[in-house]
Design a protein around this motif. Structure first.
Motif, PDB file in Angstrom:
ATOM      1  N   THR A 243     -35.735 -34.576 -75.217  1.00 34.59           N
ATOM      2  CA  THR A 243     -35.618 -33.142 -75.447  1.00 34.59           C
ATOM      3  C   THR A 243     -36.993 -32.489 -75.324  1.00 34.59           C
ATOM      4  O   THR A 243     -37.119 -31.371 -74.804  1.00 34.59           O
ATOM      5  N   GLU A 244     -38.026 -33.196 -75.785  1.00 34.47           N
ATOM      6  CA  GLU A 244     -39.379 -32.650 -75.750  1.00 34.47           C
ATOM      7  C   GLU A 244     -39.879 -32.402 -74.330  1.00 34.47           C
ATOM      8  O   GLU A 244     -40.784 -31.589 -74.122  1.00 34.47           O
ATOM      9  N   LEU A 245     -39.320 -33.107 -73.347  1.00 35.32           N
ATOM     10  CA  LEU A 245     -39.694 -32.903 -71.943  1.00 35.32           C
ATOM     11  C   LEU A 245     -38.698 -32.000 -71.228  1.00 35.32           C
ATOM     12  O   LEU A 245     -39.007 -31.438 -70.188  1.00 35.32           O
ATOM     13  N   ALA A 246     -37.485 -31.893 -71.765  1.00 30.14           N
ATOM     14  CA  ALA A 246     -36.364 -31.136 -71.198  1.00 30.14           C
ATOM     15  C   ALA A 246     -35.567 -31.928 -70.180  1.00 30.14           C
ATOM     16  O   ALA A 246     -34.532 -31.456 -69.704  1.00 30.14           O
ATOM     17  N   THR A 247     -35.998 -33.127 -69.877  1.00 25.85           N
ATOM     18  CA  THR A 247     -35.328 -33.840 -68.795  1.00 25.85           C
ATOM     19  C   THR A 247     -35.651 -35.333 -68.878  1.00 25.85           C
ATOM     20  O   THR A 247     -36.186 -35.823 -69.875  1.00 25.85           O
ATOM     21  N   VAL A 248     -35.303 -36.044 -67.815  1.00 23.20           N
ATOM     22  CA  VAL A 248     -35.514 -37.483 -67.743  1.00 23.20           C
ATOM     23  C   VAL A 248     -36.893 -37.799 -67.174  1.00 23.20           C
ATOM     24  O   VAL A 248     -37.446 -37.022 -66.400  1.00 23.20           O
ATOM     25  N   PHE A 249     -37.434 -38.946 -67.567  1.00 18.03           N
ATOM     26  CA  PHE A 249     -38.763 -39.322 -67.081  1.00 18.03           C
ATOM     27  C   PHE A 249     -38.786 -40.708 -66.463  1.00 18.03           C
ATOM     28  O   PHE A 249     -39.754 -41.064 -65.809  1.00 18.03           O
ATOM     29  N   THR A 250     -37.745 -41.541 -66.662  1.00 16.83           N
ATOM     30  CA  THR A 250     -37.660 -42.832 -65.983  1.00 16.83           C
ATOM     31  C   THR A 250     -36.227 -43.101 -65.565  1.00 16.83           C
ATOM     32  O   THR A 250     -35.277 -42.565 -66.152  1.00 16.83           O
ATOM     33  N   PHE A 251     -36.070 -43.958 -64.573  1.00 15.74           N
ATOM     34  CA  PHE A 251     -34.735 -44.407 -64.172  1.00 15.74           C
ATOM     35  C   PHE A 251     -34.830 -45.814 -63.593  1.00 15.74           C
ATOM     36  O   PHE A 251     -35.828 -46.186 -62.971  1.00 15.74           O
ATOM     37  N   GLU A 252     -33.760 -46.563 -63.787  1.00 16.95           N
ATOM     38  CA  GLU A 252     -33.722 -47.938 -63.309  1.00 16.95           C
ATOM     39  C   GLU A 252     -33.488 -47.949 -61.807  1.00 16.95           C
ATOM     40  O   GLU A 252     -32.538 -47.353 -61.299  1.00 16.95           O
ATOM     41  N   CYS A 253     -34.355 -48.615 -61.089  1.00 13.43           N
ATOM     42  CA  CYS A 253     -34.352 -48.606 -59.633  1.00 13.43           C
ATOM     43  C   CYS A 253     -33.394 -49.654 -59.074  1.00 13.43           C
ATOM     44  O   CYS A 253     -33.354 -50.784 -59.575  1.00 13.43           O
ATOM     45  N   PRO A 254     -32.638 -49.329 -58.030  1.00 11.77           N
ATOM     46  CA  PRO A 254     -31.818 -50.342 -57.376  1.00 11.77           C
ATOM     47  C   PRO A 254     -32.635 -51.474 -56.768  1.00 11.77           C
ATOM     48  O   PRO A 254     -32.086 -52.524 -56.417  1.00 11.77           O
ATOM     49  N   GLY A 255     -33.953 -51.279 -56.666  1.00 12.23           N
ATOM     50  CA  GLY A 255     -34.809 -52.308 -56.094  1.00 12.23           C
ATOM     51  C   GLY A 255     -34.899 -53.577 -56.913  1.00 12.23           C
ATOM     52  O   GLY A 255     -35.341 -54.612 -56.409  1.00 12.23           O
ATOM     53  N   GLY A 256     -34.488 -53.521 -58.176  1.00  8.32           N
ATOM     54  CA  GLY A 256     -34.532 -54.729 -58.996  1.00  8.32           C
ATOM     55  C   GLY A 256     -34.129 -54.420 -60.424  1.00  8.32           C
ATOM     56  O   GLY A 256     -34.389 -53.324 -60.920  1.00  8.32           O
ATOM     57  N   PRO A 257     -33.481 -55.344 -61.091  1.00 10.29           N
ATOM     58  CA  PRO A 257     -33.069 -55.109 -62.482  1.00 10.29           C
ATOM     59  C   PRO A 257     -34.269 -54.949 -63.401  1.00 10.29           C
ATOM     60  O   PRO A 257     -35.263 -55.659 -63.284  1.00 10.29           O
ATOM     61  N   GLY A 258     -34.176 -53.999 -64.311  1.00  5.47           N
ATOM     62  CA  GLY A 258     -35.237 -53.794 -65.286  1.00  5.47           C
ATOM     63  C   GLY A 258     -36.445 -53.050 -64.782  1.00  5.47           C
ATOM     64  O   GLY A 258     -37.419 -52.866 -65.513  1.00  5.47           O
ATOM     65  N   ILE A 259     -36.402 -52.573 -63.513  1.00  4.68           N
ATOM     66  CA  ILE A 259     -37.504 -51.784 -62.965  1.00  4.68           C
ATOM     67  C   ILE A 259     -37.188 -50.309 -63.196  1.00  4.68           C
ATOM     68  O   ILE A 259     -36.321 -49.737 -62.536  1.00  4.68           O
ATOM     69  N   SER A 260     -37.848 -49.696 -64.156  1.00  5.22           N
ATOM     70  CA  SER A 260     -37.602 -48.291 -64.494  1.00  5.22           C
ATOM     71  C   SER A 260     -38.786 -47.450 -64.042  1.00  5.22           C
ATOM     72  O   SER A 260     -39.830 -47.414 -64.706  1.00  5.22           O
ATOM     73  N   HIS A 261     -38.599 -46.785 -62.910  1.00  2.92           N
ATOM     74  CA  HIS A 261     -39.684 -45.969 -62.349  1.00  2.92           C
ATOM     75  C   HIS A 261     -39.966 -44.746 -63.218  1.00  2.92           C
ATOM     76  O   HIS A 261     -39.053 -44.088 -63.707  1.00  2.92           O
ATOM     77  N   ILE A 262     -41.236 -44.448 -63.386  1.00  7.25           N
ATOM     78  CA  ILE A 262     -41.670 -43.218 -64.051  1.00  7.25           C
ATOM     79  C   ILE A 262     -41.658 -42.098 -63.015  1.00  7.25           C
ATOM     80  O   ILE A 262     -42.208 -42.263 -61.920  1.00  7.25           O
ATOM     81  N   ILE A 263     -41.043 -40.989 -63.326  1.00  5.64           N
ATOM     82  CA  ILE A 263     -41.056 -39.842 -62.406  1.00  5.64           C
ATOM     83  C   ILE A 263     -42.406 -39.156 -62.589  1.00  5.64           C
ATOM     84  O   ILE A 263     -42.560 -38.175 -63.324  1.00  5.64           O
ATOM     85  N   GLU A 264     -43.398 -39.675 -61.907  1.00  5.09           N
ATOM     86  CA  GLU A 264     -44.784 -39.280 -62.179  1.00  5.09           C
ATOM     87  C   GLU A 264     -45.126 -37.831 -61.799  1.00  5.09           C
ATOM     88  O   GLU A 264     -46.037 -37.257 -62.407  1.00  5.09           O
TER      89      GLU A 264
END
Length: 432
Positions: A243-264
């Motif tokens: 809520t403090e950011l208003a949105t999402v900041f990471t998501f799990e990438c189809p490139g590999g399990p457990g890889i959560s990219h930061i939306i830099e």
């Protein structure tokens, strides 16, 4: 951007690191200038910041308690707004599941358009495409939840079926009758839907049509992911937002399990040691400190999130994005850590063990003091009465002892006794 293009915005997702860093600095400078309109931030951010290094050296960390205190001076937003809140088009607040005072935020039209675009980045990245049907299983209240995901799905050309007022059985029928392909919910509620479907005699993996399950709002261990994927017959992707950011900041990438990219492009993410608060390197466990780069009205700088993470370099993921990532996403909360007889324990550690037992439908962890000694009591609700045998409790206790180092007391309870959750689950209770 085309349907077969893996990136929602190829330029920002594959930007060389040097350019990305320069772009972040430009956005940070603009954000700090905007923050002069906030009494709270103007008192904390010097006007002559000259670099990233200068920024982290001179701008103090802030906590949720700091923000809540600033709001309580003059509710609802107190000293925090950088512009007049009358420009807002949306109001949200934190979930309040911790029992503390919720933090209240607002978004302008520009803020919300930016927030939704981050959701589009994620949804397209995990394979969601125009024309698909989706439902979001959450309460549609003040908690920001999956509001951004709904608007992103609509922007992408997907059909969204509202389900805010529906019970679990109605949502299960919706999944089957409309052959829904995408769902967003907490990991806990995904398991609740599977439990409800089983009670109704419905096999969602066979009778449904789900392709993508988006889970968020709480850490979920690998055992929980496996249970959800097996039950729905779909891929599960974890996302994290605030809520403090208003949105999402990471998501799990189809490139590999457990890889959560930061939306830099959306946030600057530091990782600091939980005690010394000094930076830690790649591969080291620490606490996320987040700076938002997109909001104009309710801003956030160097926010101590309590999220425990392990950052990895971008080039270790084969997807082509130039964004760093978190190994396993948000792996826990620093404020959830409990010491039990000298052993550090978090809720997600217990869940990872318990979800490995298919005989378990629901559980609850209670910490108690018995004659001066800490005791962990695990209340377990079996899937059916036939599973409610002492042998099940003994096996669960032995596995927790092996993996965590504590031998809990396991209590088997009747079906339906333990609470169920639609939003963030509260299964961990410290009564000491």
């Amino acid at each position: 951007m085309t349907a077969d293009q893996p990136f929602w915005n190829p330029r920002t997702e594959t930007m060389p690191r040097e350019q990305l860093r320069a772009w972040q600095w430009t956005k940070l400078r603009r954000a700090m200038a905007q923050a002069r309109g906030s009494k709270f931030w103007a008192d904390r951010i010097p006007e002559d910041i000259t670099s990233f290094e200068d920024y982290v050296r001179r701008v103090p960390l802030v906590t949720k308690k700091d923000l809540v205190a600033a709001e309580e001076i003059a509710p609802p937003f107190g000293l925090l707004p950088s512009i007049d809140p009358s420009a807002a088009v949306r109001f949200h607040q934190t979930s309040g599941t911790s029992g503390n005072t919720p933090l209240r935020t607002f978004d302008t039209a520009r803020d919300w358009a930016w927030a939704v675009d981050q959701w589009c980045t994620i949804l397209h990245g995990v394979g969601v495409r125009p024309g698909q049907r989706a439902i979001l299983a959450f309460g549609y209240g003040m908690f920001i939840g999956f509001w951004g995901m709904q608007d992103a799905l609509m922007r992408m050309g997907c059909a969204v079926l509202p389900s805010g007022s529906m019970d679990s059985a109605t949502r299960v029928r919706l999944l089957v009758d409309y052959q829904i392909e995408v769902i967003g919910c907490t990991p806990t509620y995904a398991l609740r839907l599977l439990e409800t479907a089983a009670d109704m005699g419905i096999d969602l993996a066979a009778d449904g049509n789900l392709k993508t399950v988006i889970t968020g709002a709480e850490p979920r261990p690998p055992a929980t992911v496996r249970a959800i994927e097996r039950g729905f017959g779909a891929k599960v992707f974890d996302v994290a937002g605030m809520t403090e950011l208003a949105t999402v900041f990471t998501f799990e990438c189809p490139g590999g399990p457990g890889i959560s990219h930061i939306i830099e492009p959306a946030a600057i993410e530091e990782v600091l040691h939980p005690e010394t608060r000094e930076p830690v390197g790649y591969g080291e466990r620490g606490v996320r400190v987040m700076t938002g780069l997109g909001r104009e009205g309710w801003q956030i700088f160097r926010y101590w999130t309590e999220d425990i993470v392990i950052k990895r370099p971008w080039h270790e993921c084969p997807c082509g994005r130039t964004w760093d990532w978190y190994e396993g996403g948000i792996i826990g909360r620093a404020d959830d850590m409990r010491k039990i007889r000298g052993i550090s324990v978090t809720p997600v550690m217990v869940e990872d063990v318990v979800r490995g037992f298919t005989e378990v439908r629901e559980f609850q962890t209670v910490l108690r003091a018995d004659r001066g000694l800490d005791v962990m009591v695990l209340r377990v609700e079996p899937t059916d009465p036939a599973s409610a045998r002492p042998e099940l409790g003994e096996r669960i206790a032995a596995e927790i002892k092996r993996t965590i180092g504590l031998l809990p007391m396991v209590e088997l309870v009747e079906p339906g006794v333990l609470p169920r959750f639609e939003a963030k689950a509260v299964r961990f209770h410290d009564e000491r």
